[in-house]
Design an enzyme around this catalytic site. Structure first.
Site, PDB file in Angstrom:
ATOM      1  N   SER A  60     -15.581 -93.569  -5.401  1.00  0.00           N
ATOM      2  CA  SER A  60     -14.833 -92.435  -5.943  1.00  0.00           C
ATOM      3  C   SER A  60     -14.607 -92.635  -7.445  1.00  0.00           C
ATOM      4  O   SER A  60     -15.562 -92.838  -8.174  1.00  0.00           O
ATOM      5  CB  SER A  60     -13.525 -92.260  -5.161  1.00  0.00           C
ATOM      6  N   ASP A 193     -16.892 -87.782  -0.598  1.00  0.00           N
ATOM      7  CA  ASP A 193     -16.331 -88.991  -1.203  1.00  0.00           C
ATOM      8  C   ASP A 193     -16.651 -90.268  -0.417  1.00  0.00           C
ATOM      9  O   ASP A 193     -16.466 -90.336   0.790  1.00  0.00           O
ATOM     10  CB  ASP A 193     -14.814 -88.818  -1.285  1.00  0.00           C
TER      11      ASP A 193
END
Length: 356
Positions: A60, A193
């Site tokens: 991320s 993600d």
């Protein structure tokens, strides 16, 4: 850089950066402050944190920062960009507006995120351009499986070499509820993600050394040293009062329109990966090779320092905490200093053949 014997010098150094949205300000502030400390000690050297590691892995926001470091940017440059642009990525909105929007669309527009990433890593840079090994986890929504974007550090790797870094960065940071899935045209797939599967990528980083870096490093567990930087969010859990409301256990209330669901998933697998790493290292008598830098935010502050709070007060608090921790640890912790005895050897492989 330190009067440490050659025996203490790490053979393989891994930098692992956790996911955490706007709280990545804490992560990059730690790294930037270490750079400043090293720059003061060595004023005639061009100090860049990424140069000291054989593998940089991140998830991320940690993945974005990892890619930035791998392109040759200093942590200080990335810190400045993120501090200035985080407010554009996570603009302040009334919670009611967020609530209504989350019913039918992502809360945030991905365009400011893309613009920020381009400032950090460039719009056209590819994995073949890098001289530092990287590994970036994401979730391939089109296949339902995790996918790890990598430099071609295994001679058989060919898929990601020509791939643009910005695709990997947008893929690993496409947090459900917050951002739309990222479509990578080259791979013909949608991504979410990487924090959904490996918010702490330290364990997969260790495995990467043994499996896909073995042509460069014939090492044992005791030869691999991991510096893992957190995002002040490891101890998150739902409140007892929230869990005890039997009539309010749906998506809107209990899971906060997806926000609490995402955070719970990321926190749980972060604990899982860290525990698997510690068990693996303990089995090989190498626990001392792992250094984890993080803080637990006090209760009152925790409600304000969230994944998507990029207010000046929150960013300044995160930055101050990161700088303080870096200074204290560098002054007192020889394990941290050992990572920065000398730069790691640059990586470059150009003889990769096309193979899917």
């Amino acid at each position: 850089m330190s009067d440490v014997s050659a025996v203490d010098k790490p053979r393989v150094r891994v930098l692992s950066l956790n996911g955490g949205g706007a709280r990545g300000m804490f992560t990059i502030s730690i790294l930037a402050e270490i750079e400043r400390i090293l720059a003061r000690k060595h004023p005639h050297q061009d100090i860049k944190i990424g140069d000291y590691f054989d593998l940089i892995t991140g998830t991320s926001i940690g993945g974005i920062l990892a890619l930035g470091l791998a392109t040759g940017k200093s942590a200080r440059e990335l810190e400045s960009v993120f501090f200035d642009k985080a407010k554009d990525i996570f603009p302040t909105r009334w919670s009611l507006v967020n609530l209504c929007k989350a019913l039918c669309a992502p809360i945030y527009n991905s365009s400011p995120l893309r613009e920020t990433i381009e400032m950090m890593i460039g719009a056209e840079t590819t994995f073949n351009d890098l001289t530092r090994r990287v590994m970036i986890p994401a979730v391939n929504l089109s296949t339902g499986k995790p996918l790890f974007f990598k430099t071609p550090h295994n001679p058989d790797f060919t898929r990601d070499g020509p791939l643009k870094l910005i695709d990997a960065a947008l893929a690993t940071s496409a947090a459900p509820t917050y951002f739309a899935p990222h479509y990578c045209k080259d791979l013909r797939s949608y991504f979410a993600d990487g924090g959904l599967v490996a918010n702490n990528p330290s364990y997969i980083g260790l495995l990467e050394v043994f499996r896909d870096m073995k042509s460069d490093f014939d090492v044992s567990h005791k030869d691999v040293y991991i510096l893992n930087i957190g995002t002040v969010g490891e101890d998150y859990s739902l409140s007892p009062s929230l869990l005890s409301k039997k009539r309010w256990t749906g998506y809107c209330h209990l899971w906060g329109m997806g926000k609490r669901l995402v955070l719970t998933t990321m926190t749980a697998n972060q604990h899982l990966h860290k525990n698997m790493l510690l068990r693996e290292l303990a089995l090989h008598d190498a626990l001392d090779n792992y250094l984890y830098l993080d803080e637990v935010i006090p209760n009152e502050a925790a409600s304000d320092i969230t994944l998507d709070n990029a207010s000046d007060s929150s960013l300044q608090n995160l930055s101050a905490r990161g700088k303080q921790l870096a200074n204290v640890q560098f002054a007192q912790n020889q394990k941290l200093k050992n990572f920065f005895i000398s730069p790691a050897k640059p990586f470059k492989r150009t003889d990769v053949q096309e193979k899917l």
